[in-house]
Every structure is written in structure tokens, then in C-alpha cells.
Design a protein around this motif. Structure first.
Motif: not given
Ligand code: UD1
Length: 356
Positions: A4, A88-89, A112, A351, A354-355
Motif C-alpha cells: 500500500i 497494489d493500492l 486502486p 482493504i 478488497y485486496l
């Protein structure tokens, strides 16, 4: 471990990321990027030290400039970092130019994006922050709202997918701080913070500092208060005071920008707070101290309930009658308008889902 990338840059973002970062790092590799929007020791470094925020992995060192130039420089520098890290985010907080830059880079690179403190609206498009928030919310993939009103604001704009009411990360930090031994020992036992009566003032919003007539009027109002007024001065405010040769009323004690702990202690012990900050309206509410807001509108409308926060603009009659009311106001907010102090946990849970 998934990566992240968190973008921060201004004082309120250091405060917001401190509690969230701790939980996020239990499950993810966090890469922290400081844009350098705030750079004075007491506006930046001091918060990392006091709140134990991990050292940023990248400091873009952008510094001050016009809003467009500052944001543009952030975009160019940040894009390079994001391309290198391939997160990744990405996460952004609040509504500053650093928030906008982080959001735009995520969107351009198709990463994202999660926005913490989504859905806030003052409905005043002259505020740069309002434009920053609207843009970030529009392009975010996950939106974390601190209040019910924020969620409703998004619904009214047709933003309904991946919107979560999680509470406010600033409440997480307040609860943690006021219970901590370090805070009690270093701050609450210090007579500087509890020798009263006094009130606590902060002014830094562009709409107040850059309008000379309004700016002068604010200090003439403050001069009418019978208490000592503690006034830690933001660099923008200091510059405008020097530039316009504004004389401070005799009851005002100016200090340098102060630390988070010191600010909480002043808010806890003040008779009332006078501010144009968004964050302090919430903090004062959570701590049970009346607040007078020198603005014409607020995005934190729930603080106006019970008369805890009053919007007075620069109207003398309104200001003085509110000062009188604040002195006698003895209410304790016993609601959980800003959640239960577990926003960081809830954000991380969403999160992870989501991931993973
Ligand atoms: C920014 C945010 C605002 C937030 C505030 C918290 C935007 C549009 N606004 O406003 O939402 O409430 O941070 O403080 O992003 N300066 C220094 N040293 C510093 C930082 C700033 O001297 O460490 C001076 C610079 O001259 C600069 C001025 O202060 O021009 C304003 O700083 P800037 O970063 O533009 O925005 P803030 O007014 O702090």
C-alpha cells in the motif's frame, strides 16, 4: 505481502495517518510518501517524532508554491515513485493538495485508490479543499466516511459503491492519546496547559488570512474577549500578519505552531476554542470543549448540534453573544458521532477484503 502506498504531506495528514498506519502495517507493506507540502520542523518532523509515525520511504520535498504549481510538481515527482513501487493500492487522507495529487496519480496509473475522510462537503467551491475533496471522491475506488452525513453527501452525488461509514481516525488518535501515560505525564501535569482561564485560537484558512479586511476584523473581535488567548501561529498566518502590519490585541499570547499533544491539552483545558480549522472543530467536540468557528459554513455539520460549535463568521454581535454562551456552556457530548475509536481497524478490514 501486498503493498500500500500512502501519500501524506500536510500537518493534518500526519495526524490522520498515525493511527491508521499502525494497523495497516500489521497486514501490508506500507510505503509512506511525504510530498513535502509542509516542511518546517514544527509543521512536519515534530509530528513524526511525537506520534511515532514511521520514517517516510520517500520525501518529495515539493514545498510551497501556488496551488497549481505545487500540485503539478507533486504529480510529476509522485508518478515516478508510484511507477517504481507498483503498489497494489494507494491511500490518501483529507482534502489537501497532497490528497489531490495522490488521487490523480493513482487514477492515471490505474492503481486502486482509497480515500480516508471521504464525503465531506462545505458546499463552498471557493475553498481549494472543497475542490480537492470532490475530485478525490469522484475517482476513488474505496471511500471511507467519518460520519453519516458524509455518506449521505456521497449518496446525493450518486456515489454509492464501496462507500463505508467507519468513523473518524482522528477520534482513534484522541482516545489513544488521552489514555496514554506519556501524554498524562508530559502534558497534563504541566501547569502551562491548565493555568486558566484561557481560550485557544487557531486561524490559517486562506479565506480568512488572505482577505485583509476580514483578517483585521478577526483580531479586533478577539481583542474583546476578557480571557487570555493562546494563539499558536501557522506560517501562512504569520506571513500575512507581518505583511499587513497587523497589531495583536493585548490579550493574545502568540506561540510557534505547537505539537499534537500540546494542542489536545490546550483544547481540553480551554474555556472554549476559536478556530477556522476543520480538525479542531471535531477535536473540541470529542473533548467536550465549546468551539467558535470563524467561518460561514462547515463540513462538520454534526458538531453544530447541542450548540457545541457555533459558526459566527466575522459578525461582532454573533461573536460576542456566542462567547458569553460558551463561558456558561456545560454540556458533555455523549454520542458517537465520530465513531467508537476503531476507524483504523475498520478501514484495514475493508482493504484486506478488497485486496485479498
Ligand atoms: C494546507 C491545506 C489545508 C490544511 C492546512 C493545515 C491545501 C489546499 N490546504 O493549508 O486544508 O488545513 O494545510 O495546515 O492543501 N508554510 C511554511 N512552512 C510550512 C508549510 C507552509 O512556511 O511548513 C507557508 C508557505 O509560505 C505556504 C503557506 O504557509 O505558502 C501555506 O502553506 P500551504 O501548504 O500552501 O497550505 P496551508 O495553508 O498550510
Amino acid at each position: 505481502m501486498k503493498k500500500i502506498l500512502t501519500v501524506i504531506g500536510a500537518r493534518p495528514q500526519f495526524i490522520k495517518c498515525a493511527p491508521a498506519s499502525k494497523v495497516i502495517r500489521k497486514y501490508f507493506k506500507e510505503v509512506l510518501v511525504h510530498t513535502g507540502q509542509h516542511y518546517d520542523h514544527e509543521m512536519s518532523r515534530a509530528f513524526f517524532e511525537e506520534l511515532n509515525i514511521p520514517e517516510p520511504n520517500f520525501d518529495l520535498g515539493i514545498g510551497s508554491d501556488s496551488h497549481s504549481a505545487q500540485t503539478a510538481k507533486m504529480l510529476i515527482a509522485l508518478e515516478k515513485v508510484v511507477e517504481k513501487i507498483k503498489p497494489d493500492l494507494m491511500m490518501v487522507y483529507g482534502d489537501t493538495n497532497s490528497t489531490l495529487a495522490g488521487s490523480l496519480v493513482a487514477s492515471k496509473l490505474m492503481i486502486p485508490l482509497a480515500h480516508v475522510e471521504a464525503g465531506l462537503r462545505s458546499y463552498n467551491r471557493n475553498m481549494p479543499e472543497e475542490i480537492n475533496r470532490i475530485c478525490s471522491d469522484r475517482i476513488s475506488d474505496i471511500l471511507f466516511c467519518p460520519t453519516r452525513t458524509a455518506k449521505e453527501n456521497l449518496e446525493n452525488e450518486g456515489i454509492k459503491k464501496n462507500v463505508y461509514m467507519v468513523g473518524d481516525v482522528m477520534k482513534d488518535l484522541i482516545l489513544h492519546t488521552v489514555r496514554s501515560k506519556n501524554f498524562k505525564k508530559r502534558i497534563l501535569e504541566n501547569t502551562l496547559f491548565n493555568k486558566g482561564p484561557f481560550c485557544y485560537l487557531t486561524i490559517h484558512r486562506q479565506e480568512n488570512t488572505d482577505d485583509v479586511v476580514r483578517f483585521k476584523k478577526i483580531f479586533s473581535l478577539i481583542g474583546n474577549i476578557k480571557y487570555k488567548v493562546i494563539f499558536p501561529m501557522h506560517p501562512r498566518t504569520r506571513k500575512q500578519i507581518h505583511k499587513n502590519k497587523i497589531k495583536m490585541p493585548a490579550n493574545v499570547c502568540i506561540t510557534k505552531p505547537i505539537s499534537y499533544f500540546e494542542s489536545l491539552a490546550f483544547q481540553m483545558n480551554a474555556e472554549f476554542v476559536i478556530t477556522d480549522s476543520g480538525g479542531m472543530q471535531k477535536e473540541a467536540y470529542i473533548l467536550g470543549t465549546p468551539c467558535i468557528t470563524i467561518r460561514d459554513e462547515t463540513e462538520w455539520t454534526e458538531t453544530l448540534k447541542n450548540g457545541f460549535n457555533k459558526l459566527v463568521g466575522i459578525d461582532k454581535k454573533k461573536f460576542m453573544s456566542t462567547v458569553d454562551k460558551c463561558i456558561t456552556l456545560k454540556l458533555k457530548p455523549n454520542d458517537n458521532l465520530f465513531g467508537h475509536g476503531d476507524a483504523s481497524e475498520k478501514i484495514t478490514k475493508v482493504i484486506r477484503k478488497y485486496l485479498c
